[in-house]
Design a protein around this motif. Structure first.
Motif, short mmCIF file in Angstrom:
data_model
loop_
_atom_site.label_atom_id
_atom_site.label_comp_id
_atom_site.label_asym_id
_atom_site.label_seq_id
_atom_site.Cartn_x
_atom_site.Cartn_y
_atom_site.Cartn_z
N ALA A 48 0.04 -1.97 11.39
CA ALA A 48 -1.18 -1.48 10.76
C ALA A 48 -2.29 -2.53 10.82
CB ALA A 48 -0.90 -1.09 9.30
N GLU A 120 -1.28 2.95 5.95
CA GLU A 120 -1.59 1.54 5.72
C GLU A 120 -2.95 1.16 6.32
OE1 GLU A 120 1.57 -0.84 7.22
OE2 GLU A 120 3.02 -0.19 5.71
N SER A 123 -5.49 2.58 4.02
CA SER A 123 -5.55 1.76 2.82
C SER A 123 -6.35 0.48 3.07
CB SER A 123 -4.13 1.42 2.36
OG SER A 123 -4.15 0.51 1.27
N THR A 124 -6.15 -0.11 4.24
CA THR A 124 -6.90 -1.33 4.60
C THR A 124 -8.39 -1.06 4.64
OG1 THR A 124 -5.04 -2.24 5.85
CG2 THR A 124 -7.24 -3.07 6.40
N ALA A 146 -1.44 -5.37 6.07
CA ALA A 146 -2.37 -4.35 5.58
C ALA A 146 -2.93 -4.77 4.23
CB ALA A 146 -1.65 -3.01 5.47
N THR A 148 -4.75 -3.65 0.40
CA THR A 148 -4.66 -2.59 -0.62
C THR A 148 -5.92 -2.59 -1.46
OG1 THR A 148 -2.25 -2.90 -0.72
CG2 THR A 148 -3.30 -1.71 -2.56
#
Length: 316
Positions: A48, A120, A123-124, A146, A148
């Motif tokens: 990711a 992921e 989310s990044t 990755a 959060t």
């Protein structure tokens, strides 16, 4: 070395370690031992993180717009309420579209992203929108894991819902399975244009909200400035009145002092008058006594002369 690290972090994860050893060996051979140590210290990215790095290098314009949108959203979060932030739904489309582009780039490089890995990546990108530190880390293009989004933002602010891309036709899936050629260029351009349009819509929406807020802020400042002027004028008047009151009190105190001094002088004058009255009465009494004594002495003198005349008629 910077160029070497940039190339290293766009290398697919399965080839990362070998490429790292190759670049470190080249640096040592060139007499750059310090660079070799830094290259050896580079951490192998997850799939990711690699896809996010690849997106940044391959789509710089779209990624710069995402960074700009993140700055605008964070500013809005600092200045607007949560209800208004929830209406900024365009950022969901931007993150989802860019995630799709990252997946296409990874697929073209021979590494298809699973749904979990796509999550992921998304989310990044959500973290990039929500957090300045995350944006700075991604902007280096050297993520190894990755990111959060922070939990302090309102619900839904930077956590877009993962939208699965439509499955391509069977013939296209077979073609992609049998070859690693680049995606069809017109399709890629359309998707890039859609991502850019979604980002521009989000930026425009935020710009309009910020314009409205600036107008409200300008009106509030004008009102505050007018109130400040009134307050300053009232304070000036109050200060002048206070100074006038102080002068009046000083004059009153001086007048009271003069009255007190006059009363003291009057009291002393009255006492002096009483003393003078007593002395006058005493003098009049002495005068009467002296006059009476004089009258008596004159009478006695005349009587004595008569007696003398009888006793010595010849006067001698």
């Amino acid at each position: 070395m910077e160029t070497a690290l940039d190339a290293l972090y766009t290398t697919p994860p399965p080839d990362f370690v070998a490429r790292r050893e190759e670049l470190a060996a080249e640096a040592r051979k060139a007499g750059r031992a310090g660079d070799a140590r830094l290259i050896k210290a580079a951490r192998r990215p997850t799939l990711a993180a690699w896809a996010a790095n690849l997106l940044l290098r391959s789509r710089p314009q779209e990624c710069e717009k995402l960074l700009e949108l993140g700055r605008a959203l964070r500013e809005a979060y600092r200045t607007l309420d949560a209800a208004e932030l929830k209406s900024l739904s365009a950022q969901r489309r931007v993150v989802s579209a860019l995630t799709g582009q990252a997946a296409e780039l990874a697929d073209a490089a021979g590494h298809r992203l699973s749904a979990a890995v796509r999550q992921e990546v998304e989310s990044t990108l959500g973290a990039v929108l929500a957090d300045q530190e995350a944006a700075d880390r991604w902007a280096t293009g050297r993520l190894h894991t990755a990111l959060t989004p922070p939990s302090v933002f309102p619900a839904g602010f930077a956590q877009p819902v993962l939208e699965r891309p439509p499955r391509p036709p069977v013939t296209e899936r077979k073609r992609r399975t049998n070859t690693k050629d680049e995606p069809d260029e017109p399709v890629e351009r359309r998707r890039s244009a859609a991502t850019s349009e979604a980002t521009s819509e989000a930026v425009d929406e935020l710009a309009e909200r910020r314009r409205i807020r600036r107008e409200r802020l300008a009106r509030a400042r004008e009102t505050a400035e007018a109130a400040a002027r009134l307050l300053s004028s009232a304070r000036t008047e109050e200060a002048e009145a206070d100074a006038g009151l102080g002068r009046a009190r000083e004059r009153r105190e001086a007048a009271r002092q003069r009255v007190s001094e006059a009363e003291q002088r009057l009291t002393e004058a009255r006492a002096e008058a009483r003393r003078a009255d007593r002395e006058q009465r005493q003098a009049e009494e002495r005068h009467r006594t002296a006059a009476h004594a004089l009258t008596t002495a004159e009478r006695e003198a005349r009587e004595a002369e008569r007696v003398l005349s009888r006793l010595d008629p010849r006067g001698g």
